[in-house]
Design a protein around this motif. Structure first.
Motif, mmCIF file in Angstrom:
data_model
loop_
_atom_site.group_PDB
_atom_site.id
_atom_site.type_symbol
_atom_site.label_atom_id
_atom_site.label_comp_id
_atom_site.label_asym_id
_atom_site.label_seq_id
_atom_site.Cartn_x
_atom_site.Cartn_y
_atom_site.Cartn_z
ATOM 1 N N LEU A 101 0.803 -1.233 0.000
ATOM 2 C CA LEU A 101 0.000 0.000 0.000
ATOM 3 C C LEU A 101 0.830 1.275 0.000
ATOM 4 C CD1 LEU A 101 -2.773 -1.025 2.570
ATOM 5 C CD2 LEU A 101 -2.863 -1.133 0.079
ATOM 6 N N GLU A 102 2.141 1.136 0.120
ATOM 7 C CA GLU A 102 2.986 2.328 0.241
ATOM 8 C C GLU A 102 2.796 3.284 -0.936
ATOM 9 O OE1 GLU A 102 7.717 3.567 0.453
ATOM 10 O OE2 GLU A 102 7.141 1.465 0.330
ATOM 11 N N GLU A 103 2.702 2.736 -2.144
ATOM 12 C CA GLU A 103 2.569 3.586 -3.331
ATOM 13 C C GLU A 103 1.147 4.073 -3.549
ATOM 14 O OE1 GLU A 103 4.198 1.547 -6.646
ATOM 15 O OE2 GLU A 103 6.252 1.548 -5.862
ATOM 16 N N ARG A 104 0.204 3.593 -2.723
ATOM 17 C CA ARG A 104 -1.204 3.958 -2.903
ATOM 18 C C ARG A 104 -1.684 4.944 -1.852
ATOM 19 N NH1 ARG A 104 -1.548 3.093 -7.606
ATOM 20 N NH2 ARG A 104 -3.806 3.202 -7.504
ATOM 21 N N ILE A 105 -0.857 5.198 -0.820
ATOM 22 C CA ILE A 105 -1.235 6.105 0.272
ATOM 23 C C ILE A 105 -0.187 7.207 0.383
ATOM 24 C CG2 ILE A 105 -1.621 6.323 2.751
ATOM 25 C CD1 ILE A 105 -2.489 3.376 2.762
ATOM 26 N N ASP A 106 -0.614 8.457 0.262
ATOM 27 C CA ASP A 106 0.331 9.580 0.358
ATOM 28 C C ASP A 106 0.765 9.842 1.795
ATOM 29 O OD1 ASP A 106 0.093 9.901 -2.379
ATOM 30 O OD2 ASP A 106 -1.398 11.503 -2.227
ATOM 31 N N SER A 107 -0.205 9.804 2.719
ATOM 32 C CA SER A 107 0.112 10.176 4.095
ATOM 33 C C SER A 107 -0.727 9.380 5.090
ATOM 34 C CB SER A 107 -0.145 11.677 4.294
ATOM 35 O OG SER A 107 0.070 12.059 5.632
ATOM 36 N N VAL A 108 -0.080 8.919 6.156
ATOM 37 C CA VAL A 108 -0.780 8.302 7.283
ATOM 38 C C VAL A 108 -0.735 9.298 8.433
ATOM 39 C CG1 VAL A 108 -0.744 6.486 9.032
ATOM 40 C CG2 VAL A 108 -0.296 5.922 6.641
ATOM 41 N N VAL A 109 -1.920 9.641 8.966
ATOM 42 C CA VAL A 109 -2.008 10.608 10.060
ATOM 43 C C VAL A 109 -2.533 9.892 11.302
ATOM 44 C CG1 VAL A 109 -2.919 12.821 10.821
ATOM 45 C CG2 VAL A 109 -2.532 12.418 8.372
ATOM 46 N N PHE A 110 -1.672 9.748 12.297
ATOM 47 C CA PHE A 110 -2.074 9.142 13.562
ATOM 48 C C PHE A 110 -2.727 10.212 14.439
ATOM 49 C CE2 PHE A 110 1.680 6.475 12.425
ATOM 50 C CZ PHE A 110 1.009 5.266 12.277
ATOM 51 N N VAL A 111 -3.820 9.839 15.091
ATOM 52 C CA VAL A 111 -4.544 10.771 15.958
ATOM 53 C C VAL A 111 -4.442 10.283 17.404
ATOM 54 C CG1 VAL A 111 -6.753 11.887 16.437
ATOM 55 C CG2 VAL A 111 -6.159 11.263 14.079
#
Length: 209
Positions: A94-104
């Motif tokens: 999924l690395e190339e399919r997701i620009d940013s992961v935002v942890f809350v």
């Protein structure tokens, strides 16, 4: 905001999974065909990592489909949440399919306080221990649930009501990763994930947790 046809749209999904794989795939296919005209999701929110909440995301973001996500929001307690996400992204490519992961997280979270002390730009997430850092096209951020996020023309505030699972005496994700790092004499998580024979063990960690 992207313009699809003659209208501005903001595409987002809250959880994407089902107890029936065929069912979720048909729903995803219909959603992509009828709703995601631009092939881009502005946001995915994952409430937690039970299979029936996330097992459709790898199908949604599969390469052949061409759908990608700008941001994925996920609740955060500690580094174990980060490790689980890293394994998940690696196993399902999924690395190339997701620009940013935002942890809350909450304002009193120790990792969040550390980021504030380090004054990292835009809440860029950095693990306390360097061995868990990875080289990734996806950026990682850590924000507080009391912070309002502006996404295009919309304002969002994220607050999750989950609680950690009580410790049952088994090894934690962190401890299992540490074991693998030691067994394979790897300096960091990137080196470990580059070893293809380790992927089944990573998959087992993901399934178990």
């Amino acid at each position: 905001m992207p313009i699809c046809g003659s209208r501005k749209v903001f595409n987002f999904i809250y959880d994407c999974g089902s107890t029936g794989e065929k069912r979720i795939r048909s729903v995803i296919d219909k959603y992509i065909k009828e709703e995601i005209g631009c092939g881009t999701l502005d946001m995915i929110v994952i409430s937690h990592f039970d299979a029936d909440h996330v097992n459709g995301i790898s199908y949604l973001l599969r390469d052949a489909q061409g759908v990608r996500a700008k941001r994925v929001y996920i609740p955060y307690y500690d580094v174990e949440d980060y490790l689980l996400v890293v394994i998940w992204m690696e196993l399902f490519h999924l690395e190339e399919r997701i620009d940013s992961v935002v942890f809350v997280t909450t304002p009193d979270n120790e990792d969040f306080k550390q980021l504030q002390r380090l004054d990292l730009e835009s809440g860029k997430y950095k693990t306390r221990e360097g061995k868990y850092t990875i080289n990734s096209q996806t950026s990682f951020q850590l924000i507080s649930c009391d912070k309002e996020e502006r996404l295009e023309e919309y304002y969002w505030r994220f607050k999750f009501y989950n609680r950690p699972i009580e410790f049952d005496g088994n090894l934690t994700i962190k401890e299992k990763i540490d074991q693998l790092l030691s067994e394979h004499k790897c300096k960091n998580l990137s080196d470990l994930m580059a070893i293809k024979t380790v992927h089944q063990q990573l998959k087992n960690i993901y399934i178990e947790n």
